[in-house]
Design a protein around this motif. Sequence first.
Motif, PDB file in Angstrom:
ATOM      1  N   ASP A 225       0.944  -0.869   0.002  1.00  0.00           N
ATOM      2  CA  ASP A 225       0.332  -0.167  -0.034  1.00  0.00           C
ATOM      3  C   ASP A 225       0.676   1.525   0.349  1.00  0.00           C
ATOM      4  N   ASP A 226       2.188   1.501   0.128  1.00  0.00           N
ATOM      5  CA  ASP A 226       3.119   2.163  -0.187  1.00  0.00           C
ATOM      6  C   ASP A 226       2.956   2.958  -1.543  1.00  0.00           C
ATOM      7  N   PRO A 227       2.388   3.726  -1.073  1.00  0.00           N
ATOM      8  CA  PRO A 227       2.256   5.062  -2.268  1.00  0.00           C
ATOM      9  C   PRO A 227       2.804   5.096  -3.695  1.00  0.00           C
ATOM     10  N   LEU A 228       4.560   4.665  -3.653  1.00  0.00           N
ATOM     11  CA  LEU A 228       5.294   4.595  -4.828  1.00  0.00           C
ATOM     12  C   LEU A 228       4.507   3.722  -5.639  1.00  0.00           C
ATOM     13  N   VAL A 229       4.353   2.744  -4.007  1.00  0.00           N
ATOM     14  CA  VAL A 229       3.853   0.681  -5.144  1.00  0.00           C
ATOM     15  C   VAL A 229       2.693   1.611  -6.041  1.00  0.00           C
ATOM     16  N   VAL A 230       1.849   1.751  -5.271  1.00  0.00           N
ATOM     17  CA  VAL A 230       0.295   2.378  -6.549  1.00  0.00           C
ATOM     18  C   VAL A 230       0.949   2.616  -6.957  1.00  0.00           C
ATOM     19  N   ARG A 231       1.214   4.136  -7.167  1.00  0.00           N
ATOM     20  CA  ARG A 231       1.929   4.690  -8.697  1.00  0.00           C
ATOM     21  C   ARG A 231       2.322   3.974 -10.192  1.00  0.00           C
ATOM     22  N   THR A 232       3.559   2.961  -9.533  1.00  0.00           N
ATOM     23  CA  THR A 232       4.064   2.664  -9.776  1.00  0.00           C
ATOM     24  C   THR A 232       2.901   1.282 -10.795  1.00  0.00           C
TER      25      THR A 232
ATOM     26  N   MET B 156      -2.359  -6.075  -3.410  1.00  0.00           N
ATOM     27  CA  MET B 156      -3.170  -4.959  -2.667  1.00  0.00           C
ATOM     28  C   MET B 156      -4.469  -4.174  -2.207  1.00  0.00           C
ATOM     29  N   ASP B 157      -5.162  -5.702  -2.059  1.00  0.00           N
ATOM     30  CA  ASP B 157      -5.882  -5.737  -1.417  1.00  0.00           C
ATOM     31  C   ASP B 157      -7.346  -4.877  -1.861  1.00  0.00           C
TER      32      ASP B 157
END
Length: 594
Positions: free
Chosen positions: A474-481, A528-529
């Motif tokens: 759920d890290d924003p960098l992961v989500v954006r990538t 990421m659920d």
Amino acid sequence: MPLPIEDYAFLSDLESSALVGKDGSIDWLSFPRFDSPACFAALLGGPEHGRWLLAPAGEVVSVTRRYRGRSLVLETVFTTEDGEVALIDCMPPRDGQLEVIRVVEGRRGTVAMTMELVIRFDYGWIVPWVRRVDGSLHAIGGPDALRLFTPIDLHGKDMRTYGEFSVSEGERVPFSLVWHPAHERREPHHDAEVRLENAERWWAEWSGRSTYAGEWADDVASSLVVLKGLTYAPTGGLVAAATTSLPELLGGERNWDYRYCWLRDATFALLALLSAGYEDEAIAWRDWLQRAVAGDPKQLQIMYGLAGERRLTEVELDWLPGYEGSKPVRTGNSAAKQFQLDVYGEVLDAVHQSAIAGMGVGPASWALVRAMLDFLKSGWKEPDEGIWEVRGPRRQFTHSKVMAWVAVDRAVRTAEKFGVHGPVERWRELRDEIKTWILEHCVDERGVLVQYEGATALDASLLMVPLVGFLAPDDPLVVRTVEAIQRELTVDGLVVRYRADPKVDGLAGGEGAFLLCSFWLAQALALMDREAEARTLFERLLTLRNDVGLLSEQHDPETGRMLGNVPQAFSHTALINTALILSGGGSARADRPT
């Protein structure tokens, strides 16, 4: 001309392998090892390069196939206007003799059958001497010899062997093709019916050992059988695929030999095998890994031969026209000479995962870990060819740096969890240094991770970031990538590795959607659920298997055809591990840090 890749089924005796087409022709057969020169190579050319056809003589109305039970015993049923006949094919595993068994069984009516045997040793190069010996057909050429045992009458014409016969309901006609070294005189066992029964019994016993009972149990079982079939039993090594030079783009040059053992497969295979209770196979694979990489960490290769060989010289076979004209045909693989930083992470993760699974951390394993960490103190800063084995210039690939971080992280975690001795505090500092560098150098102005330092291009390998625990899902960098990869690196919902660029990979032309990366996307979405999306993608990926459950390396979204070598271990391990996540059996990497 060979059939579409998806029309082939896989046979294995855990030492060598074959591909059988829906038309009843074995178009690929390598004895005595997976990586040996093929004696049937029609897959990469035509019948003149070697094949063994058994099929109805007249028009075939329909063909259906299946593996019998959870095995690699193949049953192909041909329906004709005159009746129905089954062709049962197998390579009996682990019984001291290398052979292909074929049994033709009449099911209904009377069906006229034809046999054509074209033996061409050394990938279609050597036309053998053929003679009759004690009622069998004996072919010899160079170091190889084959003997065919069958009750039907055979005759030769134009350097090929033919046979015609009919089979009625309830009748069975056996064939046994046995390999032996040309310089040895052997009297093979050739009771095909008994050996077929033994093979079915062996596979039933092996499959019955599985402890996996989660959702998609049949799909997981099928892929586990494929992984077992790709295992070179004498050493425990797992080959990446059973074939060479099946193209990543029809007519293209991205044609590679995958009949070797990649270190990168280590953790993926370990997790897949351990998830189903196959500890013996996991131990054998881990032991192969430790033997193969023994020596100076600076000399670590990304791949080895079946017994740990290091020289895998790449050669082009110019007499073969290639699958559907896809040249060159290659044996060997020059990627063995590349520097790929990520394999240090894969090896140390494999050591960590096997320890968590109860296999312990022996002195040899821990000495290997410490030696690799000594190298990585400075070695992690070096540019490399990366996970995709580009043949362009070395770069500071982001995925490579992430896996260097994994190597140090797993060393720290292993020391903490199992009390083994090492400079843990210094390793923690190194781990932090690598992570800081990645976050400072490999994120672009959009706030997404990019392919390499200074790039703007994306890379599907970055889907591994949450899977290996470099950052939380759920890290924003992961989500954006992940969302950027969905937008920019998907074709019809399936993931391509990267946008092909000769300046990066040194090769012309493109390729299909990469199935491993598509499974990674499903895994990342699940963590990421976003489970509904993950399940939808996973179920679609299951439909990309052929009629007997095999996956190749890639898929062509435009034509729906399989691309690349087959069956592909990476694809099947990814299927198993994705099912494990979605069925609640664990994360992509056990003991995943967050």
